[in-house]
Design a protein around this motif. Sequence first.
Motif, short mmCIF file in Angstrom:
data_model
loop_
_atom_site.label_atom_id
_atom_site.label_comp_id
_atom_site.label_asym_id
_atom_site.label_seq_id
_atom_site.Cartn_x
_atom_site.Cartn_y
_atom_site.Cartn_z
N VAL A 187 0.77 -1.36 -0.21
CA VAL A 187 -0.04 -0.09 -0.13
C VAL A 187 0.89 1.33 0.00
O VAL A 187 0.53 2.28 -0.64
N GLY A 188 2.23 0.98 0.67
CA GLY A 188 2.86 2.19 0.65
C GLY A 188 3.40 2.46 -0.66
O GLY A 188 3.66 3.69 -1.28
N GLU A 189 3.70 1.51 -1.58
CA GLU A 189 4.06 1.63 -2.97
C GLU A 189 2.81 2.05 -4.16
O GLU A 189 3.11 2.83 -4.84
N GLN A 190 2.00 1.33 -3.75
CA GLN A 190 0.56 1.45 -4.98
C GLN A 190 -0.46 2.21 -4.36
O GLN A 190 -1.33 2.62 -5.13
N GLY A 191 -0.42 2.68 -2.89
CA GLY A 191 -1.46 3.53 -2.52
C GLY A 191 -2.78 2.56 -1.93
O GLY A 191 -2.80 1.45 -1.99
N ALA A 192 -3.80 3.34 -1.92
CA ALA A 192 -5.01 2.84 -1.10
C ALA A 192 -5.69 1.85 -2.28
O ALA A 192 -6.56 0.96 -2.02
N ARG B 67 -11.32 -4.39 1.12
CA ARG B 67 -10.27 -3.51 1.03
C ARG B 67 -10.01 -2.65 2.07
O ARG B 67 -9.13 -2.29 2.81
N GLU B 68 -11.48 -2.17 2.42
CA GLU B 68 -11.67 -1.18 3.59
C GLU B 68 -11.18 -1.74 4.82
O GLU B 68 -10.72 -1.20 5.66
N ALA B 69 -11.47 -3.03 5.10
CA ALA B 69 -11.25 -3.73 6.13
C ALA B 69 -9.58 -3.79 6.38
O ALA B 69 -8.97 -3.60 7.52
N LEU B 70 -8.97 -3.95 5.39
CA LEU B 70 -7.52 -4.11 5.48
C LEU B 70 -6.88 -2.53 5.64
O LEU B 70 -5.96 -2.47 6.35
N VAL C 287 -5.70 7.65 0.18
CA VAL C 287 -6.42 7.19 1.33
C VAL C 287 -7.33 7.94 2.04
O VAL C 287 -8.55 7.86 2.32
N THR C 288 -7.12 9.44 1.33
CA THR C 288 -8.18 10.41 1.67
C THR C 288 -9.39 10.31 1.15
O THR C 288 -10.50 10.60 1.76
N THR C 289 -9.61 9.75 0.15
CA THR C 289 -10.74 9.46 -0.57
C THR C 289 -11.50 8.52 0.05
O THR C 289 -12.77 8.66 0.35
N ALA C 290 -11.05 7.33 0.55
CA ALA C 290 -11.48 6.38 1.68
C ALA C 290 -11.81 6.84 3.00
O ALA C 290 -13.08 6.53 3.45
N MET C 291 -11.11 7.99 3.33
CA MET C 291 -11.61 8.64 4.65
C MET C 291 -12.70 9.35 4.64
O MET C 291 -13.86 9.47 5.53
N MET C 292 -12.89 10.09 3.47
CA MET C 292 -13.92 10.98 3.38
C MET C 292 -15.19 10.27 3.14
O MET C 292 -16.28 10.62 3.52
N ALA C 293 -15.10 9.27 2.20
CA ALA C 293 -16.47 8.21 2.31
C ALA C 293 -16.57 7.58 3.27
O ALA C 293 -17.96 7.31 3.73
N ILE D 124 -10.60 19.89 5.46
CA ILE D 124 -9.15 20.65 5.25
C ILE D 124 -8.27 19.68 5.49
O ILE D 124 -7.26 19.69 4.43
N ILE D 125 -8.16 18.64 6.46
CA ILE D 125 -7.19 17.75 6.52
C ILE D 125 -7.05 16.99 5.34
O ILE D 125 -6.07 16.82 4.66
N ALA D 126 -8.22 16.46 4.74
CA ALA D 126 -8.47 15.62 3.53
C ALA D 126 -7.87 16.52 2.45
O ALA D 126 -7.03 16.00 1.43
N ALA D 127 -8.27 17.50 2.23
CA ALA D 127 -7.58 18.51 1.01
C ALA D 127 -6.23 18.66 1.16
O ALA D 127 -5.47 18.61 0.30
N LEU D 128 -5.90 19.08 2.34
CA LEU D 128 -4.13 19.32 2.40
C LEU D 128 -3.57 17.93 2.18
O LEU D 128 -2.33 18.09 1.59
N ALA D 129 -4.08 16.78 2.58
CA ALA D 129 -3.30 15.58 2.35
C ALA D 129 -3.39 15.29 0.74
O ALA D 129 -2.35 14.77 0.26
N TRP D 130 -4.45 15.41 0.19
CA TRP D 130 -4.65 15.26 -1.05
C TRP D 130 -3.57 16.19 -2.04
O TRP D 130 -2.91 15.87 -2.80
N LEU D 131 -3.50 17.39 -1.60
CA LEU D 131 -2.46 18.45 -2.27
C LEU D 131 -1.13 17.81 -2.28
O LEU D 131 -0.06 17.73 -3.33
#
Length: 196
Positions: A20-25, A50-53, A99-105, A150-157
């Motif tokens: 996940v560090g290499e390929q993302g969420a 995937r969410e459980a992981l 991961v921010t997309t998963a967090m916001m959902a 805002i946290i999600a937006a900053l992480a996305w940036l």
Amino acid sequence: MRADAKKNYDDLLAVALVVVGEQGAIASLREIARRAGVGLPTLYRHFPTREALLEALLRTGFDDLTAKARNLETSDASDDALLSWLRETVAVSQKYHGVTTAMMAAIDDPNSALHASCVTMRAAGTRLLARAQADGTARADISGADLFAIIAALAWLGDQPAVAQRADHLFGVIASAILPSRASIGCGVKGRARAR
């Protein structure tokens, strides 16, 4: 949990941290199982979605952020506490691409494996924000939901190659808007190298 099942679980989590560090969420679950030396059914027995992981990978970091917020509620000046927590939360949110997309959902989906962790973390940040608002150091028109967005937006940036080098500056701009009593906050979260 049987010893062999516990070993499989631990191996899957260790490998998942890397993949996940290499390929993302959106990392390949098949690749995680392959690298862990188990079959895909074994992975799904431990992590049915995937969410459980992701929840298993993120839970420790989210729990640490919640605990840090509790400690900051009484230990630092309210603006320093909020700023410190905000920096660390953005850094944790940036740890895994996407991961921010998963967090916001998850925040609005009680059936999500990530829901409880995200709600608890948002509540912890909301308390820090409310304390800074009560002290007059944070804007009164921001809610805990706004802070989480805002946290999600900053992480996305930080995930965007075109602006990643400006992420620290943008963190400072946004943090100064949240805490207008501080004229200039300076750099925020340091950029991090991550394989894509």
